[in-house]
Design a protein around this motif. Structure first.
Motif, short mmCIF file in Angstrom:
data_model
loop_
_atom_site.label_atom_id
_atom_site.label_comp_id
_atom_site.label_asym_id
_atom_site.label_seq_id
_atom_site.Cartn_x
_atom_site.Cartn_y
_atom_site.Cartn_z
N ASP A 1 19.06 -0.58 1.13
CA ASP A 1 18.28 -1.70 1.65
C ASP A 1 17.07 -1.21 2.44
O ASP A 1 15.98 -1.76 2.32
CB ASP A 1 19.14 -2.67 2.48
CG ASP A 1 19.87 -2.02 3.64
OD1 ASP A 1 19.93 -0.78 3.71
OD2 ASP A 1 20.39 -2.78 4.48
N LYS A 2 17.22 -0.12 3.18
CA LYS A 2 16.08 0.43 3.92
C LYS A 2 15.07 1.07 2.97
O LYS A 2 13.87 0.92 3.14
CB LYS A 2 16.56 1.45 4.95
CG LYS A 2 15.42 1.95 5.81
CD LYS A 2 15.86 2.81 6.96
CE LYS A 2 14.65 3.23 7.78
NZ LYS A 2 15.01 4.14 8.85
N MET B 1 6.74 7.27 -3.20
CA MET B 1 8.18 7.41 -3.00
C MET B 1 8.96 7.21 -4.28
O MET B 1 10.13 7.60 -4.37
CB MET B 1 8.67 6.43 -1.93
CG MET B 1 8.13 6.71 -0.55
SD MET B 1 8.69 5.52 0.67
CE MET B 1 10.43 5.92 0.74
N TYR B 2 8.35 6.60 -5.31
CA TYR B 2 9.07 6.31 -6.54
C TYR B 2 8.12 6.34 -7.74
O TYR B 2 6.92 6.31 -7.59
CB TYR B 2 9.78 4.96 -6.47
CG TYR B 2 8.85 3.79 -6.29
CD1 TYR B 2 8.33 3.10 -7.38
CD2 TYR B 2 8.46 3.36 -5.02
CE1 TYR B 2 7.46 2.04 -7.23
CE2 TYR B 2 7.60 2.30 -4.87
CZ TYR B 2 7.11 1.64 -5.97
OH TYR B 2 6.24 0.59 -5.81
N GLU B 3 8.74 6.41 -8.93
CA GLU B 3 8.00 6.38 -10.20
C GLU B 3 8.64 5.31 -11.06
O GLU B 3 9.85 5.29 -11.24
CB GLU B 3 8.11 7.75 -10.86
CG GLU B 3 7.60 7.80 -12.27
CD GLU B 3 7.92 9.13 -12.95
OE1 GLU B 3 7.41 9.32 -14.06
OE2 GLU B 3 8.67 9.96 -12.40
N ILE C 1 11.92 10.54 -0.10
CA ILE C 1 12.56 9.69 0.90
C ILE C 1 11.82 9.90 2.22
O ILE C 1 11.70 11.03 2.68
CB ILE C 1 14.05 10.06 1.08
CG1 ILE C 1 14.78 9.98 -0.25
CG2 ILE C 1 14.68 9.23 2.18
CD1 ILE C 1 15.58 8.78 -0.51
N LYS C 2 11.32 8.81 2.79
CA LYS C 2 10.64 8.86 4.09
C LYS C 2 11.19 7.73 4.95
O LYS C 2 11.46 6.65 4.44
CB LYS C 2 9.13 8.67 3.92
CG LYS C 2 8.45 9.72 3.09
CD LYS C 2 6.98 9.41 2.94
CE LYS C 2 6.33 10.39 1.99
NZ LYS C 2 4.94 10.05 1.69
N ASP C 3 11.31 7.99 6.27
CA ASP C 3 11.81 6.95 7.17
C ASP C 3 10.80 5.83 7.38
O ASP C 3 11.18 4.69 7.61
CB ASP C 3 12.21 7.55 8.52
CG ASP C 3 13.54 8.28 8.43
OD1 ASP C 3 14.37 7.90 7.59
OD2 ASP C 3 13.73 9.24 9.20
#
Length: 80
Positions: free
Chosen positions: A4-5, A75-77, A63-65
């Motif tokens: 979820d985060k 963060m994604y592809e 992954i980053k806070d």
């Protein structure tokens, strides 16, 4: 990081509560398995999210806070 985060920080879903509700509803999958809001995400995981009739398939790259809006796409592809 919790699914979820991750969905909120990566800006795939705008609010964490909406991301939690989506996970509770069973529309979020991690590597082919249904995800709970507390499910852990790591680099290399494949996420599938169903938005009504549309399916979004992504690969987690980073992954980053927290992140800026412009950096969230790193963060994604998108796979499909």
């Amino acid at each position: 990081m919790r699914i979820d985060k991750f969905l909120k920080v990566s800006r795939i879903i705008k609010r964490r509560t909406v991301a939690k509700d989506a996970s509770d509803a069973g529309v979020v999958m991690i590597n082919g398995k249904e995800a709970k809001p507390s499910s852990k995400v790591k680099e290399g995981d494949i996420l599938e999210i169903t938005f009504g009739e549309r399916k979004l398939k992504i690969k987690v790259l980073n992954i980053k806070d927290s992140t800026k809006k412009e950096d969230a796409v790193d963060m994604y592809e998108v796979i499909e």
